[in-house]
Design a protein around this motif. Structure first.
Motif, mmCIF file in Angstrom:
data_model
loop_
_atom_site.group_PDB
_atom_site.id
_atom_site.type_symbol
_atom_site.label_atom_id
_atom_site.label_comp_id
_atom_site.label_asym_id
_atom_site.label_seq_id
_atom_site.Cartn_x
_atom_site.Cartn_y
_atom_site.Cartn_z
ATOM 1 N N VAL A 1 0.829 -1.205 0.000
ATOM 2 C CA VAL A 1 0.000 0.000 0.000
ATOM 3 C C VAL A 1 0.865 1.257 0.000
ATOM 4 C CG1 VAL A 1 -2.085 -1.048 0.923
ATOM 5 C CG2 VAL A 1 -0.373 -0.187 2.503
ATOM 6 N N ASP A 2 2.048 1.194 0.597
ATOM 7 C CA ASP A 2 2.974 2.331 0.513
ATOM 8 C C ASP A 2 3.344 2.601 -0.943
ATOM 9 O OD1 ASP A 2 3.021 2.704 3.257
ATOM 10 O OD2 ASP A 2 4.986 1.783 3.553
ATOM 11 N N TYR A 3 3.631 1.538 -1.671
ATOM 12 C CA TYR A 3 3.986 1.695 -3.087
ATOM 13 C C TYR A 3 2.808 2.248 -3.874
ATOM 14 C CZ TYR A 3 5.008 0.655 -7.937
ATOM 15 O OH TYR A 3 5.178 0.773 -9.294
ATOM 16 N N LEU A 4 1.631 1.670 -3.682
ATOM 17 C CA LEU A 4 0.466 2.139 -4.427
ATOM 18 C C LEU A 4 0.165 3.597 -4.113
ATOM 19 C CD1 LEU A 4 -1.645 1.218 -6.461
ATOM 20 C CD2 LEU A 4 -3.083 0.483 -4.560
ATOM 21 N N GLU A 5 0.280 3.972 -2.850
ATOM 22 C CA GLU A 5 0.054 5.368 -2.455
ATOM 23 C C GLU A 5 1.008 6.303 -3.196
ATOM 24 O OE1 GLU A 5 -1.855 8.403 -0.011
ATOM 25 O OE2 GLU A 5 -2.368 6.300 -0.467
ATOM 26 N N SER A 6 2.218 5.829 -3.449
ATOM 27 C CA SER A 6 3.242 6.683 -4.077
ATOM 28 C C SER A 6 3.077 6.827 -5.582
ATOM 29 C CB SER A 6 4.637 6.127 -3.775
ATOM 30 O OG SER A 6 4.909 4.954 -4.539
ATOM 31 N N VAL A 7 2.306 5.929 -6.224
ATOM 32 C CA VAL A 7 2.241 5.957 -7.685
ATOM 33 C C VAL A 7 0.884 6.368 -8.237
ATOM 34 C CG1 VAL A 7 4.085 4.252 -7.955
ATOM 35 C CG2 VAL A 7 1.697 3.463 -7.849
ATOM 36 N N VAL A 8 -0.159 6.406 -7.428
ATOM 37 C CA VAL A 8 -1.480 6.779 -7.952
ATOM 38 C C VAL A 8 -1.479 8.260 -8.329
ATOM 39 C CG1 VAL A 8 -3.923 7.053 -7.420
ATOM 40 C CG2 VAL A 8 -2.721 5.014 -6.649
ATOM 41 N N PRO A 9 -1.711 8.599 -9.602
ATOM 42 C CA PRO A 9 -1.710 9.997 -10.030
ATOM 43 C C PRO A 9 -3.046 10.686 -9.751
ATOM 44 C CG PRO A 9 -2.006 8.581 -11.921
ATOM 45 C CD PRO A 9 -1.854 7.678 -10.729
ATOM 46 N N ALA A 10 -3.051 11.983 -9.945
ATOM 47 C CA ALA A 10 -4.261 12.765 -9.677
ATOM 48 C C ALA A 10 -5.433 12.335 -10.546
ATOM 49 C CB ALA A 10 -3.971 14.252 -9.892
ATOM 50 N N SER A 11 -5.146 11.803 -11.732
ATOM 51 C CA SER A 11 -6.215 11.384 -12.644
ATOM 52 C C SER A 11 -6.985 10.182 -12.109
ATOM 53 C CB SER A 11 -5.628 11.033 -14.017
ATOM 54 O OG SER A 11 -4.843 9.853 -13.931
ATOM 55 N N GLY A 12 -6.359 9.420 -11.191
ATOM 56 C CA GLY A 12 -6.995 8.214 -10.689
ATOM 57 C C GLY A 12 -6.780 6.998 -11.560
ATOM 58 N N PHE A 13 -5.915 7.110 -12.561
ATOM 59 C CA PHE A 13 -5.573 5.987 -13.430
ATOM 60 C C PHE A 13 -4.060 5.872 -13.510
ATOM 61 C CE2 PHE A 13 -9.689 7.542 -15.057
ATOM 62 C CZ PHE A 13 -10.458 6.398 -14.885
ATOM 63 N N LEU B 1 -8.618 2.428 -5.170
ATOM 64 C CA LEU B 1 -9.184 1.084 -5.183
ATOM 65 C C LEU B 1 -10.703 1.099 -5.057
ATOM 66 C CD1 LEU B 1 -6.500 -0.674 -2.996
ATOM 67 C CD2 LEU B 1 -6.889 -1.051 -5.438
ATOM 68 N N ASP B 2 -11.220 1.995 -4.229
ATOM 69 C CA ASP B 2 -12.676 2.119 -4.113
ATOM 70 C C ASP B 2 -13.294 2.462 -5.463
ATOM 71 O OD1 ASP B 2 -12.654 1.525 -1.434
ATOM 72 O OD2 ASP B 2 -12.878 3.603 -0.760
ATOM 73 N N ALA B 3 -12.657 3.393 -6.177
ATOM 74 C CA ALA B 3 -13.178 3.821 -7.483
ATOM 75 C C ALA B 3 -13.104 2.699 -8.505
ATOM 76 C CB ALA B 3 -12.416 5.046 -7.976
ATOM 77 N N MET B 4 -11.997 1.971 -8.504
ATOM 78 C CA MET B 4 -11.848 0.876 -9.469
ATOM 79 C C MET B 4 -12.878 -0.226 -9.215
ATOM 80 S SD MET B 4 -9.601 1.496 -11.716
ATOM 81 C CE MET B 4 -9.721 3.284 -11.620
ATOM 82 N N LEU B 5 -13.031 -0.596 -7.958
ATOM 83 C CA LEU B 5 -13.930 -1.709 -7.635
ATOM 84 C C LEU B 5 -15.404 -1.306 -7.692
ATOM 85 C CD1 LEU B 5 -11.842 -3.362 -4.786
ATOM 86 C CD2 LEU B 5 -12.079 -4.118 -7.163
ATOM 87 N N ALA B 6 -15.670 -0.003 -7.800
ATOM 88 C CA ALA B 6 -17.041 0.478 -7.974
ATOM 89 C C ALA B 6 -17.439 0.568 -9.445
ATOM 90 C CB ALA B 6 -17.206 1.843 -7.308
ATOM 91 N N ARG B 7 -16.492 0.380 -10.348
ATOM 92 C CA ARG B 7 -16.821 0.419 -11.768
ATOM 93 C C ARG B 7 -17.771 -0.735 -12.101
ATOM 94 N NH1 ARG B 7 -13.508 3.627 -15.002
ATOM 95 N NH2 ARG B 7 -13.970 2.366 -16.845
ATOM 96 N N PRO B 8 -18.643 -0.567 -13.099
ATOM 97 C CA PRO B 8 -19.582 -1.632 -13.448
ATOM 98 C C PRO B 8 -18.909 -2.972 -13.743
ATOM 99 C CG PRO B 8 -20.221 0.408 -14.509
ATOM 100 C CD PRO B 8 -18.895 0.675 -13.863
#
Length: 214
Positions: free
Chosen positions: A138-150, A189-196
């Motif tokens: 989660v430290d790694y993911l926190e460091s790489v997620v851009p403002a766009s969310g992708f 992750l919330d946004a990704m897993l909420a996708r249809p």
């Protein structure tokens, strides 16, 4: 097209979500853990999920299946063509499948799968993985997620589909991302897993694991 497996496998779930994002209709046929129709063994000689069938073509492994789906339906393009973006996409899939997947194999198997199949669980192994391995992920993911969310090209790609899937397993196993300490990773992750492509699958899994009707 048929996908053989169970969505509790992050690899099966990833494959179904990828197909959904591509707009490709596939049928899920239950298989794995020694079960499934004869065609599953033909598609996956070593019994690994997922297996896949399209007419007389059979193959196994989520990456191989996804590569096929990307080739048979060019648009929307979910594996970028630009060399650097393509390489990053493949890295994120490897991160998800191998590095996050190793943590899933300890946490999710011991806390969830072992009960489902009547195997003895090693809860100490799960606890250690959550305490030692999970924070690094989660430290790694926190460091790489851009403002766009992708993660790549500021749009949905295989990178996002691949990364979200094993984290769903960790959430099912009582190992969620803490939004207070890792707000970008949790929101991503919330946004990704909420996708249809994911939401319906996740809802059915939660209902099944809680013993509620799906």
């Amino acid at each position: 097209m048929i996908v053989y497996g169970n969505t509790l496998s992050p690899f099966v779930r990833k494959t179904l979500a990828f197909a959904a994002e591509k707009g490709i209709e596939v049928e899920l046929v239950a298989a794995g853990m020694g079960a499934g129709p004869p065609e599953f063994k033909l598609a996956s000689p070593f019994g690994k999920m997922p297996g896949f069938k399209d007419g007389d073509f059979m193959i196994s492994d989520s990456t191989a299946i996804i590569t096929y789906l990307e080739a048979v339906k060019a648009e929307p393009n979910l594996i970028p063509a630009e060399p650097k973006a393509r390489a990053r996409t493949i890295w994120y899939e490897e991160f998800a499948d191998t590095i996050v997947g190793a943590c899933v194999g300890k946490v999710f198997f011991n806390r969830v799968v072992a009960k489902l199949i009547g195997r003895e669980a090693n809860l100490a192994e799960a606890d250690e993985a959550q305490a030692v391995e999970f924070p690094k992920l989660v430290d790694y993911l926190e460091s790489v997620v851009p403002a766009s969310g992708f993660l790549v090209e500021d749009r949905i790609t295989l990178a996002d589909i691949a990364v979200a899937s094993p984290f769903a397993n960790l959430g099912h196993a009582g190992c969620p991302v803490n939004a207070s300490t890792h707000p970008k990773a949790a929101a991503y992750l919330d946004a990704m897993l909420a996708r249809p492509s994911y939401a319906g699958i996740i809802a059915k899994e939660r209902a099944m694991l809680s013993g509620r009707p799906a």
